[in-house]
Design an enzyme around this catalytic site. Sequence first.
Site, PDB file in Angstrom:
ATOM      1  N   THR A 193      36.482  47.679  57.450  1.00  0.00           N
ATOM      2  CA  THR A 193      35.960  49.044  57.350  1.00  0.00           C
ATOM      3  C   THR A 193      37.067  49.972  56.860  1.00  0.00           C
ATOM      4  OG1 THR A 193      34.392  48.692  59.127  1.00  0.00           O
ATOM      5  CG2 THR A 193      35.137  50.950  58.805  1.00  0.00           C
TER       6      THR A 193
ATOM      7  N   ARG B 222      20.970  46.354  61.427  1.00  0.00           N
ATOM      8  CA  ARG B 222      22.013  46.666  62.426  1.00  0.00           C
ATOM      9  C   ARG B 222      22.902  47.797  61.903  1.00  0.00           C
ATOM     10  NH1 ARG B 222      27.904  46.674  62.122  1.00  0.00           N
ATOM     11  NH2 ARG B 222      28.732  46.165  64.168  1.00  0.00           N
ATOM     12  N   VAL B 223      23.201  48.766  62.762  1.00  0.00           N
ATOM     13  CA  VAL B 223      24.128  49.847  62.413  1.00  0.00           C
ATOM     14  C   VAL B 223      25.322  49.757  63.354  1.00  0.00           C
ATOM     15  CG1 VAL B 223      24.430  52.349  62.242  1.00  0.00           C
ATOM     16  CG2 VAL B 223      22.239  51.330  61.638  1.00  0.00           C
ATOM     17  N   GLY B 224      26.519  49.838  62.784  1.00  0.00           N
ATOM     18  CA  GLY B 224      27.736  49.780  63.598  1.00  0.00           C
ATOM     19  C   GLY B 224      28.222  51.172  63.967  1.00  0.00           C
ATOM     20  N   ASP B 225      29.472  51.231  64.374  1.00  0.00           N
ATOM     21  CA  ASP B 225      30.054  52.489  64.840  1.00  0.00           C
ATOM     22  C   ASP B 225      30.383  53.465  63.717  1.00  0.00           C
ATOM     23  OD1 ASP B 225      32.079  50.471  64.106  1.00  0.00           O
ATOM     24  OD2 ASP B 225      33.476  52.115  64.468  1.00  0.00           O
TER      25      ASP B 225
ATOM     26  N   THR C 151      38.279  51.612  62.952  1.00  0.00           N
ATOM     27  CA  THR C 151      37.869  50.351  62.350  1.00  0.00           C
ATOM     28  C   THR C 151      37.905  49.291  63.442  1.00  0.00           C
ATOM     29  OG1 THR C 151      38.453  48.665  60.718  1.00  0.00           O
ATOM     30  CG2 THR C 151      40.256  50.017  61.535  1.00  0.00           C
ATOM     31  N   GLY C 152      37.082  48.277  63.287  1.00  0.00           N
ATOM     32  CA  GLY C 152      37.033  47.232  64.312  1.00  0.00           C
ATOM     33  C   GLY C 152      35.591  46.837  64.565  1.00  0.00           C
TER      34      GLY C 152
ATOM     35  N   GLY D 127      32.136  47.035  65.793  1.00  0.00           N
ATOM     36  CA  GLY D 127      31.523  48.317  66.103  1.00  0.00           C
ATOM     37  C   GLY D 127      30.916  48.481  67.474  1.00  0.00           C
TER      38      GLY D 127
HETATM   39  N1  GLY Z   1      33.268  48.896  62.352  1.00  0.00           N
HETATM   40  C1  GLY Z   1      32.295  48.436  61.472  1.00  0.00           C
HETATM   41  C2  GLY Z   1      31.123  47.852  62.088  1.00  0.00           C
HETATM   42  O1  GLY Z   1      31.196  47.273  63.165  1.00  0.00           O
HETATM   43  O2  GLY Z   1      30.075  47.949  61.499  1.00  0.00           O
END
Ligand code: GLY
Length: 322
Positions: free
Chosen positions: A191, A219-222, A242-243, A245
């Site tokens: 990310t 799916r939606v991440g952070d 980043t990481g 999510g």
């Molecule tokens: N940090 C990106 C995700 O997990 O989508």
Amino acid sequence: MRTPTRTPVLAPTLIVHGGAWAIPAEMADDHQRGVSRALETGYAVLTKGGTATDAVEAAVTILEDDPTFDAGLGSFLTSSGRVQLDALLMDGATLRAGGVACVERLRNPIQAARLVLDKSPHVYFVGSGAEAFAANHGMSLIDNSALVLERERLRLHEFQERLAQGLADTTFSGDDKDPETAASHLSSHDTVGAVALDQHGNLAAGTSTGGTLNKTPGRVGDSSLIGCGCYADNHSAAVSLTGWGEPIMKLVLGKWATDRVASGVTPELAAQQAISYLFARLGGHGGIILLGPDGQFGLAHNTPCMAWGIADKDGPRTGLSI
Ligand code: GLY
């Protein structure tokens, strides 16, 4: 005659990241080059008097266009072999924000996020609604295949083969305190993001991602969730994470970190505390860039590497770990 008052002109600052994970030696140069180009482009915006929001958008656009990173072109693929992108841009002066998620037909989701920020009373659009909004405001819609690299088809195929053989884990949700098993999940944190402070003292932040390898479509991440992977407020700080999510989302970690700065903790310490908290609370892994309204900043990660770049009054520098 009275001397006219002037808005103080501050030394601008831009910080970018290109993901936090076990970046292999053979990919190190590409990461350094990528963050360096993003830094150069974004910082040029700031030195010409551009806004923090303009600089963040410009820097993240460069990172999205660079196939090195898991954002825009060359992102990880969903379990059905498509690219699905999420991005958020936030202006710390006004708290205006624009987010898009699960977009498949936009080359630069950060630019769509900018359109949401500028042109919509809403904060967040997803999927085909986000694409239609962007197209109605002049962005080109592309075929999803234009974002898919053969490298990523192969990566997905290999991962799915390992799943079929029981050698990979479909239930992993980003929390793992065991360093041995965590290491096997640290290959998917590319990310990208940027935070900026402009000459007028305004902050902005942006984060963009293709998400995690083999993610379930939808799916939606952070990254694009306000306060999770990205946040900016002139009264506290600007942050991009980043990481993996899911743990970052559960802790609303971006806002957690900026609130610490607002309460008087330095960005340097708040960044370290955020990553320690991520691991201690949920076994999460990742990295953070955090910038205060006075130009103080902090970077931290608990992964083997994080690609980063900083440009400020002391000039540009980049690195692969803190
Ligand atoms: N940090 C990106 C995700 O997990 O989508």
